[in-house]
Design an enzyme around this catalytic site. Sequence first.
Site, mmCIF file in Angstrom:
data_model
loop_
_atom_site.group_PDB
_atom_site.id
_atom_site.type_symbol
_atom_site.label_atom_id
_atom_site.label_comp_id
_atom_site.label_asym_id
_atom_site.label_seq_id
_atom_site.Cartn_x
_atom_site.Cartn_y
_atom_site.Cartn_z
ATOM 1 N N SER A 143 78.564 -69.867 -39.000
ATOM 2 C CA SER A 143 78.638 -70.662 -36.963
ATOM 3 C C SER A 143 78.905 -69.537 -36.841
ATOM 4 C CB SER A 143 79.722 -71.297 -37.216
ATOM 5 O OG SER A 143 79.366 -72.147 -36.303
ATOM 6 N N TYR A 156 87.563 -75.106 -40.635
ATOM 7 C CA TYR A 156 85.774 -75.544 -40.099
ATOM 8 C C TYR A 156 86.114 -73.595 -39.816
ATOM 9 C CZ TYR A 156 81.240 -75.494 -38.166
ATOM 10 O OH TYR A 156 80.128 -75.382 -38.217
HETATM 11 N N1 NAP Z 1 74.257 -78.050 -35.356
HETATM 12 C C1 NAP Z 1 75.537 -77.179 -34.991
HETATM 13 O O1 NAP Z 1 75.953 -77.007 -33.775
HETATM 14 C C2 NAP Z 1 75.972 -75.971 -35.780
HETATM 15 C C3 NAP Z 1 76.546 -74.886 -35.170
HETATM 16 C C4 NAP Z 1 76.655 -73.709 -36.170
HETATM 17 C C5 NAP Z 1 76.591 -74.308 -37.454
HETATM 18 N N2 NAP Z 1 76.293 -75.290 -37.955
HETATM 19 C C6 NAP Z 1 75.694 -75.566 -39.620
HETATM 20 O O2 NAP Z 1 74.896 -75.413 -39.341
HETATM 21 C C7 NAP Z 1 74.341 -76.498 -41.677
HETATM 22 C C8 NAP Z 1 74.118 -78.024 -41.030
HETATM 23 O O3 NAP Z 1 74.399 -78.845 -40.485
HETATM 24 P P1 NAP Z 1 73.926 -79.798 -38.679
HETATM 25 O O4 NAP Z 1 73.643 -79.063 -37.700
HETATM 26 O O5 NAP Z 1 72.325 -79.980 -39.278
HETATM 27 O O6 NAP Z 1 74.379 -81.190 -39.489
HETATM 28 P P2 NAP Z 1 73.893 -82.044 -40.256
HETATM 29 O O7 NAP Z 1 72.806 -82.998 -38.973
HETATM 30 O O8 NAP Z 1 75.240 -83.486 -39.978
HETATM 31 O O9 NAP Z 1 73.113 -81.696 -41.431
HETATM 32 C C9 NAP Z 1 74.216 -81.388 -42.435
HETATM 33 C C10 NAP Z 1 73.306 -81.545 -43.874
HETATM 34 O O10 NAP Z 1 74.590 -81.561 -45.025
HETATM 35 C C11 NAP Z 1 74.345 -82.163 -46.290
HETATM 36 N N3 NAP Z 1 75.555 -82.542 -47.046
HETATM 37 C C12 NAP Z 1 76.431 -82.461 -46.511
HETATM 38 N N4 NAP Z 1 78.088 -82.949 -47.203
HETATM 39 C C13 NAP Z 1 76.638 -82.673 -48.431
HETATM 40 C C14 NAP Z 1 76.872 -82.814 -49.781
HETATM 41 N N5 NAP Z 1 78.253 -83.060 -50.130
HETATM 42 N N6 NAP Z 1 75.924 -81.861 -50.727
HETATM 43 C C15 NAP Z 1 74.990 -81.830 -50.606
HETATM 44 N N7 NAP Z 1 74.582 -82.275 -48.855
HETATM 45 C C16 NAP Z 1 75.209 -82.182 -47.872
HETATM 46 C C17 NAP Z 1 74.072 -83.192 -45.102
HETATM 47 O O11 NAP Z 1 73.128 -84.236 -45.271
HETATM 48 P P3 NAP Z 1 73.855 -85.846 -46.765
HETATM 49 O O12 NAP Z 1 75.078 -86.603 -45.557
HETATM 50 O O13 NAP Z 1 73.058 -86.155 -46.838
HETATM 51 O O14 NAP Z 1 74.168 -85.289 -47.681
HETATM 52 C C18 NAP Z 1 72.733 -83.705 -43.850
HETATM 53 O O15 NAP Z 1 71.858 -83.287 -44.485
HETATM 54 C C19 NAP Z 1 75.997 -76.603 -41.555
HETATM 55 O O16 NAP Z 1 76.012 -75.485 -42.339
HETATM 56 C C20 NAP Z 1 76.722 -76.471 -40.335
HETATM 57 O O17 NAP Z 1 77.860 -75.950 -40.145
HETATM 58 C C21 NAP Z 1 75.573 -76.382 -36.942
#
Ligand code: NAP
Length: 248
Positions: A143, A156
């Site tokens: 991130s 985080y």
């Molecule tokens: N969106 C942003 O602005 C942003 C920015 C920087 C980095 N990121 C990173 O991008 C990645 C994806 O996040 P996103 O933005 O797509 O958010 P999201 O829509 O909330 O997706 C998060 C995913 O992680 C899964 N997850 C959470 N806990 C889990 C567990 N214990 N076991 C397996 N899966 C788990 C969730 O699936 P389930 O709940 O179904 O398990 C979901 O599919 C993360 O690492 C986040 O830190 C996002």
Amino acid sequence: MAASIEGKVVVITGASSGLGEATARHLCANGATVVLGARRVDRLTSLAGDLTRRGGRALAVATDVTDYEQVKRLVDAAAQTYGRVDVMLNNAGLMPHSPLDRLKIDDWNRTIDVNIKGVLYGIAAALPYMKQQKAGHIINVSSVAGHKVRAGGAVYSATKHAVRVLSEGLRQEVKPYNIRTTVISPGAVDTELTNSITEPDVAESMRKFYADVAIPADSFVQAVVFALSQPPDVDVNEILFRPTRQEF
Ligand SMILES: NC(=O)c1ccc[n+]([C@@H]2O[C@H](COP(=O)([O-])OP(=O)(O)OC[C@H]3O[C@@H](n4cnc5c(N)ncnc54)[C@H](OP(=O)(O)O)[C@@H]3O)[C@@H](O)[C@H]2O)c1
């Protein structure tokens, strides 16, 4: 570009929403076989069904990344069903921001378990196959918060810094096995990530920030495609991107 995606077996954690789902849809539409892991099986199954109906190859495997055995089962399923593991996208993550003095110990533990240990377990599950194949690509999701820290985001940020450090250590260690490593550090992207914030006031201000600046998940997908699409002797190790409007 499609040539470098077509036929690849890609394992994606956190595939039930957001960046993981968008990447699965794009890669599958371009000929990759996707193996989807997350806890919400209903969403995973419906995604896999949708991709299959569109002519793609997709497998859903219920996976909690905080449990090594479950992550191993996910990657083993990819290898047993499709014969190899070309790409491991360690994407599952949470962002339960809060100031440290609120003592949200459960949030801290969950964040560390998912964001650090989950990535490590993904590496552990994929490495033996990739070593044997003498080929593979591990992509870890950090991130902007893996480069910077801001009040309210210490835990985080610590986990996302850890992902970058682990990725760099991994990069150096897997040279003998012809394995590529990429760490992708997104800024604000429109997903469900803010739902993981448990403090209502923090969630509200973060949602306002996202509503103001966040960009579509395709921004992340294009970063993945860029890394995957390089010639085999080119290893894109880091990608950092933000919305043009994002200051932090
Ligand atoms: N969106 C942003 O602005 C942003 C920015 C920087 C980095 N990121 C990173 O991008 C990645 C994806 O996040 P996103 O933005 O797509 O958010 P999201 O829509 O909330 O997706 C998060 C995913 O992680 C899964 N997850 C959470 N806990 C889990 C567990 N214990 N076991 C397996 N899966 C788990 C969730 O699936 P389930 O709940 O179904 O398990 C979901 O599919 C993360 O690492 C986040 O830190 C996002």
